[in-house]
Design a protein around this motif. Structure first.
Motif, PDB file in Angstrom:
ATOM      1  N   CYS A 131      -2.621  -0.621   4.627  1.00 57.20           N
ATOM      2  CA  CYS A 131      -2.741   0.374   5.683  1.00 57.20           C
ATOM      3  C   CYS A 131      -3.997   1.212   5.468  1.00 57.20           C
ATOM      4  O   CYS A 131      -4.617   1.172   4.397  1.00 57.20           O
TER       5      CYS A 131
ATOM      6  N   ASP B 178       0.821  -1.208   0.000  1.00 55.12           N
ATOM      7  CA  ASP B 178       0.000   0.000   0.000  1.00 55.12           C
ATOM      8  C   ASP B 178       0.863   1.269   0.000  1.00 55.12           C
ATOM      9  O   ASP B 178       1.851   1.353   0.724  1.00 55.12           O
TER      10      ASP B 178
ATOM     11  N   GLU C 133      -0.156   5.248   0.500  1.00 59.95           N
ATOM     12  CA  GLU C 133      -1.373   5.995   0.826  1.00 59.95           C
ATOM     13  C   GLU C 133      -1.030   7.358   1.436  1.00 59.95           C
ATOM     14  O   GLU C 133      -0.054   7.491   2.161  1.00 59.95           O
TER      15      GLU C 133
HETATM   16 CA    CA Z   1      -5.181   0.913   2.095  1.00 64.65          CA
END
Ligand code: CA
Ligand code: FEO
Ligand code: CA
Ligand code: CA
Length: 627
Positions: free
Chosen positions: A520, A432, A434
């Motif tokens: 996350c 991930d 982000e």
């Molecule tokens: Ca995520």
């Protein structure tokens, strides 16, 4: 000098250079060879070297940590309760007969929740609202495990034609309307929005690679119209309410000899690993001997509009073709849309996309095309703490005919090769990526990389034989995400700080260390919630941890969740009020079989195999998760 000594020295040089340059303080004596085997938490500049045990507990994360025990259960801290929201085989439409794992059919699977739930997106109903009680859950079904799905425990390569049809139908995504009544969530099976998206769903290839002759295949004469998505790992929800889903390990779905195709170089660079499916034995589409270009239809980000069940999902070639973990969109101050994505394979890269056009909050129809045009970049992490975004633009630098790029479409199709030529930084498996909605800083989860050698370390990937992974933080200095120059810093080096050089807040407890960060999410306060995939290899249960990202508790990870044996945890997603936390328990009991499962979670019934499931967690009596 023996090789072990050399390795230690190389590691020290890289980390030490990094640590001094960044001005980090260390609470252990030094990062010498002895430190490799002893406790070595490193705190940040914002911390002090004194013990903090006498300070107040974290203001925003006050829950009581769980321990690391691996067992058959799903556990949350005292004061929290969880509910199974939807499991593999649960009907998502009205009038579907009860699930019987002994008599599965493709028809029934197409009306039910698929296997191995991964990414979860929650979009509120109605569209444009901020509801935390009613919405659509959109879930990826990354892959299947036939030996846990079917009685008799058939291995992946030995499925009958009937089983292959069920198997195919268990991939893709599910869209399910859900509603909360008095703290209890329900599925709405009569919903007009509910939908299964599968490897057979009609889709459109968009962007500069659409119509490229290389994309012509037996299911697509024009290289524009195609079918399906599979291998969907993580994803993201856009500010205009669509879902982005990442096609990741798609090479394993094909049979045939890729080396004999005219795309052998592309496929080699794409990475052709374990062949775990025999769909191509029955269906030519997945046989590269008969359909050599089909694999070029895979490895994209697919955009899906869950509010329009008739809409055709779009493969966004502007985001590049590689093994996408997920994709998360951020709206820059000037209105341009910036999308971050990681390529989840050892030594692969982190990318960002900047849209040509601007977001308009009053024009959803226009926003639906924002990912159609723009510039793709790849990340170069430099030793001086800067990050340079290198553009992958046809005709610029080495991305020309000389290196066999005939168009921008070719650059997207061969994104990994283009990124190699632009000297991108090879990372330890980017998962991930982000943006923290509160601070605007970007976080990338790097799961691990056992193949990282002592002589190919770099400051962003500073540990050899990296079993535990790290989290890296980066941000544009002036807040403009379309900038090519960012700064970066290591946020966390995972692993047991008693056994490896690690980077946490010095007060991180024995329960608070983690391994293999994967997916996350951020809560509404901007706290980082981290899921793990592979922590069980270090003798601790996989699950979820939370930490503040700034201030005196930065990097103080605390364990919040624990999942059953064999499972990885993914898909964390909060409702807008952060009072409901959705998460995916993927592949419980993996490594065992239908006939002898290591757990029968979540049903614990003798006639039911273990089932991947989406869980929803709330604080008893309500309140922000983690408070
Ligand atoms: Ca995520
Ligand atoms: Fe499907 Fe990147 O894990
Ligand atoms: Ca993942
Ligand atoms: Ca993973």
């Amino acid at each position: 000098m023996n090789s072990e000594h050399k390795k230690t020295q190389a590691f020290e040089q890289v980390l030490d250079a990094y640590v001094s340059r960044r001005g980090f303080l260390r609470n252990a004596s030094s990062l010498g060879a002895a430190a490799l085997a002893s406790s070595c938490a490193i705190s940040t500049q914002e911390s002090t070297s004194q013990s903090r045990s006498d300070l107040n507990p974290p203001a925003s994360l006050g829950f009581k940590e769980l321990d690391h025990t691996i067992d058959e259960s799903f556990s949350v801290p005292e004061g929290y309760q969880s509910q199974v929201l939807v499991r593999w085989g649960d009907a998502i439409f009205d009038g579907v007969e009860a699930f019987d794992p002994r008599s599965q059919t493709a028809k029934r699977q197409l009306q039910s929740f698929g296997y191995n739930n991964d990414f979860i997106g929650f979009v509120p109903l109605p569209l444009g609202s901020q509801s935390s009680e009613h919405g659509l859950l959109v879930v990826n079904h990354e892959y299947t495990i036939p030996e846990l799905m079917f009685p008799g425990s058939p291995k992946g390569q030995k499925l009958s034609r009937e089983q292959v049809d069920v198997d195919i139908a268990a991939h893709g995504l599910s869209v399910v309307e859900i509603k909360q009544v008095d703290g209890v969530w329900q599925r709405v099976t009569s919903s007009q929005y509910n939908r299964r998206i599968t490897p057979d769903t009609p889709m459109q290839i968009t962007g500069a690679a659409a119509g490229n002759p290389r994309l012509q295949s037996i299911i697509s004469k024009d290289g524009v119209h195609t079918l399906g998505t599979y291998g969907n790992c993580a994803g993201g929800v856009t500010p205009w309410g669509t879902i982005l889903t990442g096609e990741e390990n798609v090479d394993g779905f094909f049979s045939g000899d890729y080396k004999s195709t005219d795309e052998a170089d592309n496929y080699e660079r794409f990475g052709m690993f374990k062949r775990y499916k025999n769909w191509g034995e029955y269906i030519d589409r997945w046989n590269l001997d008969k359909n050599p270009h089909e694999l070029l239809h895979m490895g994209w980000i697919v955009e899906i509009d869950p509010y329009d069940p008739q809409s055709k999902p779009k493969k966004r070639t502007t985001l590049g073709r590689y093994k996408h973990e997920g994709c998360n969109v951020f709206i820059n101050d000037d209105g341009h849309v910036v999308a971050y994505s990681g390529d989840d394979q050892k030594f692969e890269y982190i990318y960002k996309f900047v849209s040509k056009n601007k977001y308009d909050k009053d024009n959803r129809a226009a926003n639906l095309n924002l990912l159609e045009e723009g510039t793709l970049y790849v990340a170069q992490f430099k030793e001086d703490g800067t990050l340079q975004w290198q553009p992958l633009v046809y005709g610029q630098g080495p991305l020309t005919e000389k290196n066999n790029f005939a168009s921008q479409g070719d650059v997207y199709i061969d994104a990994r090769r283009a990124a190699d030529l632009m000297a991108a930084t090879p990372m330890d498996r980017p998962e991930d990526v982000e943006v923290n909605p509160v601070t605007g800083k970007v976080y990338a989860m790097l799961t691990n990389n056992s193949d990282r050698k002592a002589d190919d370390l770099n400051p962003a990937n500073p540990r050899p034989h990296n079993k535990h992974g790290q989290i890296i933080e980066f941000w544009p200095e002036n807040g403009d995400h379309s900038d090519q120059r960012f700064r970066w810093e290591l946020f966390l080096l995972a692993g047991d700080p008693k056994k490896t050089v690690a980077l946490y807040h010095p007060d991180t407890s024995d329960r608070g260390w983690l391994s293999c960060p994967d997916n996350c999410a951020f809560d509404r306060l901007g706290n980082l919630w981290i899921c793990s995939d592979g922590a069980q290899h270090s003798g601790i249960a996989d699950g979820m941890w939370a930490t503040e990202v700034s201030g005196s508790h930065r990097g103080l990870t605390k364990r919040f969740m624990r999942i059953p044996i064999g499972a990885e945890m993914c898909g964390p997603f909060f409702t807008p009020d952060s009072e409901n936390l959705f998460c995916s328990v993927q592949h419980p009991a993996s490594g065992s079989s239908y006939d002898k499962p290591s757990t029968r979670w979540p049903d614990f019934s003798d006639d039911m195999p273990p089932r991947p499931a989406v869980m929803v967690t709330r604080k008893i009596g309500g309140g922000r998760i983690g408070s």
